[in-house]
Design an enzyme around this catalytic site. Structure first.
Site, PDB file in Angstrom:
ATOM      1  N   GLY A  10     -20.572  33.780  11.431  1.00 36.90           N
ATOM      2  CA  GLY A  10     -20.399  33.197  12.479  1.00 36.90           C
ATOM      3  C   GLY A  10     -20.161  31.407  12.192  1.00 36.90           C
ATOM      4  O   GLY A  10     -19.890  30.896  11.138  1.00 36.90           O
ATOM      5  N   ASP A  56     -25.171  45.796  10.421  1.00 37.88           N
ATOM      6  CA  ASP A  56     -25.910  45.425  11.823  1.00 37.88           C
ATOM      7  C   ASP A  56     -27.509  45.359  11.465  1.00 37.88           C
ATOM      8  O   ASP A  56     -27.942  46.600  11.008  1.00 37.88           O
ATOM      9  CB  ASP A  56     -25.583  46.371  12.647  1.00 37.88           C
ATOM     10  N   LEU A  73     -29.398  33.886  11.340  1.00 37.46           N
ATOM     11  CA  LEU A  73     -28.477  33.248  12.281  1.00 37.46           C
ATOM     12  C   LEU A  73     -27.842  34.551  13.156  1.00 37.46           C
ATOM     13  O   LEU A  73     -26.795  34.261  13.893  1.00 37.46           O
ATOM     14  CB  LEU A  73     -27.308  32.786  11.809  1.00 37.46           C
ATOM     15  N   TYR A 145     -30.890  36.560  26.613  1.00 34.89           N
ATOM     16  CA  TYR A 145     -30.859  35.605  25.161  1.00 34.89           C
ATOM     17  C   TYR A 145     -32.253  34.626  25.257  1.00 34.89           C
ATOM     18  O   TYR A 145     -32.729  34.790  24.095  1.00 34.89           O
ATOM     19  CB  TYR A 145     -29.884  34.707  25.342  1.00 34.89           C
TER      20      TYR A 145
END
Ligand code: UDP
Length: 311
Positions: A10, A56, A73, A145
């Protein structure tokens, strides 16, 4: 040192992998590529101290240890992901964090969690110190989230208390820079891609809401200062210069020389009104502070998008 960087493909992860390899550490980058991108770590591929594993963290972690440090992260972090990836976010923030904690415990690794300024929700205290408990809507569209990250902090502190595990919790504030996903819906990526394409720049609401933007290299330096310290945290890692969203749109127009107009669109539900980190704890305990002004970081980001966006 040997690092496992989960979410290493990312925005922040790829910059961290690059920095660690550059300073002589060995890195295993793990990513399921849901929001990360293999091309973000292309330049590291083939380096003798770098390897990539597509996996994953919500499944069992099959990576050869041991590691000195595990940096987590791994999590979709853009508000546009909170709807379509709601269940994945809840899983990665609970099962995923637990899997990584168990692996870290086996390896005697220091565990660093990327938590978030979203734990403060719509903050009633400004700027936000770590001692502020936050104001989160537990059932709103951002809750998948916010609550997953809050649960993650609780889980990590439980491991720390029960097993005396070395853990670090960073609360990351809006981070931007080269290798942002052009379609991640965030304010910087939207405004820059719109300006470069000659399209109108979208400002949600009247643009008076504020954010404080941290350049990705400063963010990585702060996170690594935290890993290398003995501070458990949580510690705010971000930049404490605050901007209205409208002023960011104006700055992007100025820096790109774009002739695009600004258009106003509806504000998303539960969009926080203001956000700025109190950095007292970070600066006093880590000897770190951000050094990149927004205009400078934006120029690097604009250059990167200019080179990488399809024409
Ligand atoms: N925003 C905006 N235009 C856009 C995208 C976002 O005005 O095209 C606003 C959004 O409403 C919020 C701020 O910019 O107030 C930061 O949004 P972002 O999604 O980048 O991050 P957040 O801090 O909300 O997670």
């Amino acid at each position: 040192m040997r690092f496992l960087v989960a979410g290493g493909a990312g925005l922040i992860g790829s910059a961290m992998c690059e920095h660690l390899v550059g300073r002589g550490d060995e890195v295993v980058c793990l990513d399921n590529l849901v929001t990360g991108s293999r091309s973000n770590v292309d330049e590291l591929s083939g380096h003798e101290r770098f390897s990539f594993v597509e996996a994953d963290i919500t499944s069992a972690i099959h990576v050869e240890g041991p590691f000195d440090a595990v940096v987590n992260l791994a999590c979709p972090a853009s508000p546009v992901d909170f709807g379509p990836l709601a269940l994945e976010i809840l899983s990665v923030g609970s099962i995923g964090v637990r899997n990584l904690l168990e692996a870290s415990r086996r390896w005697n690794a220091t565990f660093l969690q990327a938590s978030t300024s979203e734990v403060y929700g719509e903050p009633l205290v400004h700027p936000q110190p770590e001692s502020y408990w936050g104001n989160v809507n537990p059932v709103g569209p951002r809750s998948v989230y916010d609550e997953a990250k809050r649960f993650g902090e609780a889980l990590i502190m439980a491991y720390h208390r029960k097993y005396a595990m070395p853990v670090r919790i960073a609360r990351i504030f809006n981070t931007y820079g080269p290798r942002m996903r052009p379609d991640d819906g965030r304010v910087i990526s939207n405004l820059v891609t719109q300006a470069l394409a000659g399209e109108p720049l979208t400002v949600y609401g009247d643009g008076a809401q504020t954010r404080s933007f941290c350049y990705v290299d400063d963010e990585v330096a702060g996170l690594l200062a935290l890993v290398d310290s003995d501070v458990v945290g949580p510690v705010n890692i971000g930049n404490d210069t605050e901007y209205t969203v409208l002023s960011v749109a104006q700055l992007v127009i100025e820096l790109t020389g774009s002739a695009s107009p600004i258009v106003f669109a509806p504000r998303p539900t539960d969009d926080p009104t203001q956000r700025r980190p109190d950095l007292t704890l970070a600066t006093s305990t880590l000897g770190w502070k951000p050094t990149t002004p927004l205009a400078e970081g934006l120029k690097a980001t604009i250059d990167w998008f200019d080179k990488h966006l399809p024409r």
